[in-house]
Motif scaffolding. Structure first.
Motif, mmCIF file in Angstrom:
data_model
loop_
_atom_site.group_PDB
_atom_site.id
_atom_site.type_symbol
_atom_site.label_atom_id
_atom_site.label_comp_id
_atom_site.label_asym_id
_atom_site.label_seq_id
_atom_site.Cartn_x
_atom_site.Cartn_y
_atom_site.Cartn_z
ATOM 1 N N ILE A 135 -3.895 -43.968 21.938
ATOM 2 C CA ILE A 135 -2.944 -44.990 22.766
ATOM 3 C C ILE A 135 -2.140 -45.849 21.612
ATOM 4 C CG2 ILE A 135 -2.941 -46.827 24.093
ATOM 5 C CD1 ILE A 135 -5.371 -45.722 25.560
ATOM 6 N N LEU A 136 -2.813 -46.368 20.430
ATOM 7 C CA LEU A 136 -2.128 -47.214 19.419
ATOM 8 C C LEU A 136 -1.022 -46.357 18.759
ATOM 9 C CD1 LEU A 136 -4.981 -49.341 18.224
ATOM 10 C CD2 LEU A 136 -3.387 -49.757 19.565
ATOM 11 N N THR A 137 -1.513 -45.026 18.714
ATOM 12 C CA THR A 137 -0.274 -44.145 18.028
ATOM 13 C C THR A 137 0.909 -43.941 18.599
ATOM 14 O OG1 THR A 137 -1.940 -42.914 16.628
ATOM 15 C CG2 THR A 137 -0.201 -41.726 16.882
ATOM 16 N N GLY A 138 0.413 -43.571 20.033
ATOM 17 C CA GLY A 138 1.586 -43.599 21.096
ATOM 18 C C GLY A 138 2.601 -44.668 21.144
ATOM 19 N N ILE A 139 1.723 -45.835 20.778
ATOM 20 C CA ILE A 139 2.803 -47.255 21.000
ATOM 21 C C ILE A 139 3.342 -47.356 19.830
ATOM 22 C CG2 ILE A 139 2.666 -49.743 21.184
ATOM 23 C CD1 ILE A 139 0.200 -49.261 23.291
ATOM 24 N N ASN A 140 2.686 -47.297 18.653
ATOM 25 C CA ASN A 140 3.221 -47.516 17.307
ATOM 26 C C ASN A 140 4.467 -46.437 17.041
ATOM 27 O OD1 ASN A 140 2.058 -49.801 17.103
ATOM 28 N ND2 ASN A 140 0.139 -48.534 16.086
ATOM 29 N N PRO A 195 3.898 -42.732 27.381
ATOM 30 C CA PRO A 195 2.984 -42.947 28.324
ATOM 31 C C PRO A 195 2.002 -44.058 28.470
ATOM 32 C CG PRO A 195 2.258 -41.462 26.762
ATOM 33 C CD PRO A 195 3.587 -41.715 26.254
ATOM 34 N N PHE A 196 2.129 -44.976 27.119
ATOM 35 C CA PHE A 196 1.330 -46.116 27.237
ATOM 36 C C PHE A 196 2.109 -47.350 27.372
ATOM 37 C CE2 PHE A 196 -0.651 -42.759 24.723
ATOM 38 C CZ PHE A 196 -1.595 -42.304 25.702
ATOM 39 N N GLN A 197 1.768 -48.297 28.038
ATOM 40 C CA GLN A 197 2.400 -49.572 28.089
ATOM 41 C C GLN A 197 2.107 -50.743 27.315
ATOM 42 O OE1 GLN A 197 5.411 -48.970 29.777
ATOM 43 N NE2 GLN A 197 4.630 -46.874 29.875
ATOM 44 N N LYS A 198 0.635 -50.819 26.978
ATOM 45 C CA LYS A 198 0.023 -51.789 26.296
ATOM 46 C C LYS A 198 -0.952 -51.334 25.569
ATOM 47 C CE LYS A 198 -2.950 -53.346 29.733
ATOM 48 N NZ LYS A 198 -3.481 -54.471 30.624
ATOM 49 N N GLU A 199 -1.436 -52.060 24.614
ATOM 50 C CA GLU A 199 -2.604 -51.620 23.718
ATOM 51 C C GLU A 199 -3.926 -52.022 24.712
ATOM 52 O OE1 GLU A 199 -2.708 -53.738 19.963
ATOM 53 O OE2 GLU A 199 -0.781 -53.130 19.423
ATOM 54 N N PRO A 200 -4.902 -51.241 24.401
ATOM 55 C CA PRO A 200 -6.080 -51.575 24.857
ATOM 56 C C PRO A 200 -6.781 -52.609 24.250
ATOM 57 C CG PRO A 200 -6.296 -49.348 23.924
ATOM 58 C CD PRO A 200 -4.841 -49.962 23.498
ATOM 59 N N ASP A 201 -7.651 -53.467 24.886
ATOM 60 C CA ASP A 201 -8.439 -54.784 24.542
ATOM 61 C C ASP A 201 -9.151 -54.380 23.327
ATOM 62 O OD1 ASP A 201 -7.259 -56.276 26.803
ATOM 63 O OD2 ASP A 201 -9.367 -55.801 27.888
ATOM 64 N N PHE A 202 -9.597 -55.138 22.494
ATOM 65 C CA PHE A 202 -10.402 -55.080 21.298
ATOM 66 C C PHE A 202 -11.376 -54.356 21.373
ATOM 67 C CE2 PHE A 202 -13.687 -56.670 18.480
ATOM 68 C CZ PHE A 202 -12.966 -56.363 17.100
ATOM 69 N N GLY A 203 -12.176 -54.579 22.318
ATOM 70 C CA GLY A 203 -13.585 -53.825 22.165
ATOM 71 C C GLY A 203 -13.426 -52.277 23.042
#
Length: 121
Positions: free
Chosen positions: A57-62, A88-96
């Motif tokens: 997800i982070l790669t998709g956002i960054n 496909p991804f709108q926001k980063e997942p929460d920390f944990g």
């Protein structure tokens, strides 16, 4: 299936899945001179969800303009044609959070054929 599609599109794909980069295929597009980062998710046809890791997800956002989520449904041991999802991804997942389950039907509803002009950045 995704490697074959990328070759058919005239790209130069390389499997980098074992390197944990946040995507499975790095594909050079000679027309644009850019790399495409493709995360492949294969699921049994009719599956309800697909799991995406936090790193993916982070790669998709960054790398949003280069990232493609490739969805491949498998039925009777045969891969159906891949479907591509851009952004496909709108926001980063929460920390944990380590992974997120997405509704497969929702992702397929916004997907396109790999050669579709709607995939151009």
């Amino acid at each position: 299936a995704v490697l074959a599609v990328e070759i058919d599109l005239g790209n130069h794909p390389q499997d980098v899945g074992s390197q944990n980069l946040g995507y499975d295929i790095e594909s050079f597009d000679p027309q644009t001179g850019r790399l495409r980062f493709i995360e492949v998710k294969g699921r049994k046809a009719g599956a309800k969800t697909v799991t995406i890791t936090k790193n993916e997800i982070l790669t998709g956002i960054n790398s949003a303009d280069q990232f493609i989520l490739a969805l491949v449904e498998v039925e009777n041991g045969q891969a159906k044609p891949p479907r591509y999802v851009r952004h496909p991804f709108q926001k980063e997942p929460d920390f944990g959070v380590t992974s997120v389950n997405y509704n497969l039907a929702d992702l397929l509803a916004v997907s396109h054929a790999p050669g579709s002009s709607t995939l151009l950045p």
